[in-house]
Enzyme design. Sequence first.
Site, PDB file in Angstrom:
ATOM      1  N   SER A  16      19.621 -12.018  -0.962  1.00  0.00           N
ATOM      2  CA  SER A  16      19.195 -12.574   0.335  1.00  0.00           C
ATOM      3  C   SER A  16      20.103 -13.711   0.811  1.00  0.00           C
ATOM      4  O   SER A  16      20.451 -13.752   1.997  1.00  0.00           O
ATOM      5  CB  SER A  16      17.742 -13.063   0.264  1.00  0.00           C
ATOM      6  OG  SER A  16      16.878 -11.967   0.124  1.00  0.00           O
ATOM      7  N   LYS A  65       4.387 -12.749  -4.022  1.00  0.00           N
ATOM      8  CA  LYS A  65       4.037 -12.319  -2.656  1.00  0.00           C
ATOM      9  C   LYS A  65       2.551 -12.469  -2.345  1.00  0.00           C
ATOM     10  O   LYS A  65       2.171 -12.614  -1.193  1.00  0.00           O
ATOM     11  CB  LYS A  65       4.488 -10.868  -2.429  1.00  0.00           C
ATOM     12  CG  LYS A  65       6.001 -10.749  -2.360  1.00  0.00           C
ATOM     13  CD  LYS A  65       6.481  -9.353  -2.056  1.00  0.00           C
ATOM     14  CE  LYS A  65       8.005  -9.346  -1.987  1.00  0.00           C
ATOM     15  NZ  LYS A  65       8.555  -8.061  -1.577  1.00  0.00           N
ATOM     16  N   ASN A  86       6.125 -11.990   2.447  1.00  0.00           N
ATOM     17  CA  ASN A  86       7.515 -12.148   1.987  1.00  0.00           C
ATOM     18  C   ASN A  86       8.305 -13.121   2.842  1.00  0.00           C
ATOM     19  O   ASN A  86       9.465 -13.404   2.547  1.00  0.00           O
ATOM     20  CB  ASN A  86       8.232 -10.789   1.928  1.00  0.00           C
ATOM     21  CG  ASN A  86       8.717 -10.355   3.280  1.00  0.00           C
ATOM     22  OD1 ASN A  86       8.055 -10.590   4.290  1.00  0.00           O
ATOM     23  ND2 ASN A  86       9.883  -9.745   3.319  1.00  0.00           N
ATOM     24  N   ASP A 101       8.498  -6.783   4.922  1.00  0.00           N
ATOM     25  CA  ASP A 101       8.781  -5.562   4.139  1.00  0.00           C
ATOM     26  C   ASP A 101       8.251  -4.341   4.889  1.00  0.00           C
ATOM     27  O   ASP A 101       8.823  -3.252   4.814  1.00  0.00           O
ATOM     28  CB  ASP A 101       8.082  -5.608   2.771  1.00  0.00           C
ATOM     29  CG  ASP A 101       8.741  -6.591   1.816  1.00  0.00           C
ATOM     30  OD1 ASP A 101       9.964  -6.807   1.926  1.00  0.00           O
ATOM     31  OD2 ASP A 101       8.021  -7.151   0.963  1.00  0.00           O
ATOM     32  N   GLY A 127       3.673  -2.396  -7.958  1.00  0.00           N
ATOM     33  CA  GLY A 127       4.059  -3.813  -7.886  1.00  0.00           C
ATOM     34  C   GLY A 127       4.072  -4.350  -6.467  1.00  0.00           C
ATOM     35  O   GLY A 127       3.512  -3.741  -5.540  1.00  0.00           O
ATOM     36  N   THR A 151       0.588   0.933 -15.814  1.00  0.00           N
ATOM     37  CA  THR A 151      -0.682   0.234 -16.040  1.00  0.00           C
ATOM     38  C   THR A 151      -1.705   0.725 -15.017  1.00  0.00           C
ATOM     39  O   THR A 151      -1.625   0.395 -13.828  1.00  0.00           O
ATOM     40  CB  THR A 151      -0.482  -1.290 -15.887  1.00  0.00           C
ATOM     41  OG1 THR A 151       0.634  -1.676 -16.703  1.00  0.00           O
ATOM     42  CG2 THR A 151      -1.710  -2.074 -16.296  1.00  0.00           C
TER      43      THR A 151
END
Length: 264
Positions: A16, A65, A86, A101, A127, A151
């Site tokens: 970034s 986030k 974000n 995003d 995620g 998970t």
Amino acid sequence: MKKYFVIGNPINHSLSPKLHNHWLKQNNINAVYEKIKLEENEIENFLLKIKNQEINGCNVTVPFKKTVIPFLDKLSSEAKQTQSVNTISFHNNNLIGHNTDVAGFEKAMIKLNYEVQDKKILILGAGGVVPSIIYVLDKMKASKIIISNRTMKKAEDLKSQFDKISIVKWGEAPDFDIIINATSLGLNNESIDLDSSNIGQGKLFYDVIYNPNETNFLKLGKKLGNQIENGKLMFIYQALEAFKLWHNVEPNVNNKVLNLLDND
Ligand code: ATR
């Protein structure tokens, strides 16, 4: 001079600063953009610095986030619906959380010229970026969104947020039109253990990872005869939307910008 940051942990690999500083220079804006690694207990203080205007805004990356949300005064509609922030700006004495995003992924899909409507999507991972991807796919009228995550609990948490999704076990590959890798597998040359025997052709393999340019996941998609795309445009467009929010200027996306992110 105005000051912007990207906060996360780890943060070393973030590109970034490279992108924002390029655009700042190109647009003659007197500001600088840096990365900073924070621990969770340092977030509140950091955000106070934006309130005091010592800092003018920040991007937020993994794993913060969601963590930043309780410290903000207002959320954009996308940030509220995805529970993911974000980009943070300061306006009328309010800390505002945005989610660019969403626009990043949506613009990337539009640029690809890929018709998402009525398509079946399999997302690998649960995620930080996945709520934004689900939000866009739902908006673009995907017929089915299936999540597969190592998970299971994290996939189930997403299901309570987005009623529409279904869940399969990690490693299973039900029929799909688009498969999206939203895990971190591939950043360090890892492969994803996918049963590829029934995948066939005519699919889109999309990887959120853009460095390396072509992960093993994308190599597999290509080998099977499918269209592949990495996450570079998504990354660029989420940055572009943040830049617009802070500076009121739409920066250029040209070959120079695309090449800037080639670190291979
Ligand atoms: P976070 O989970 O903190 O938001 P992320 O980078 O956004 O971080 O997400 C990492 C994703 O990659 C997760 O879906 C993670 O799966 P878990 O929820 O089971 O942790 C996935 N991931 C990372 N390493 C993995 C591995 N070795 N095998 C399978 N999935 C993995």
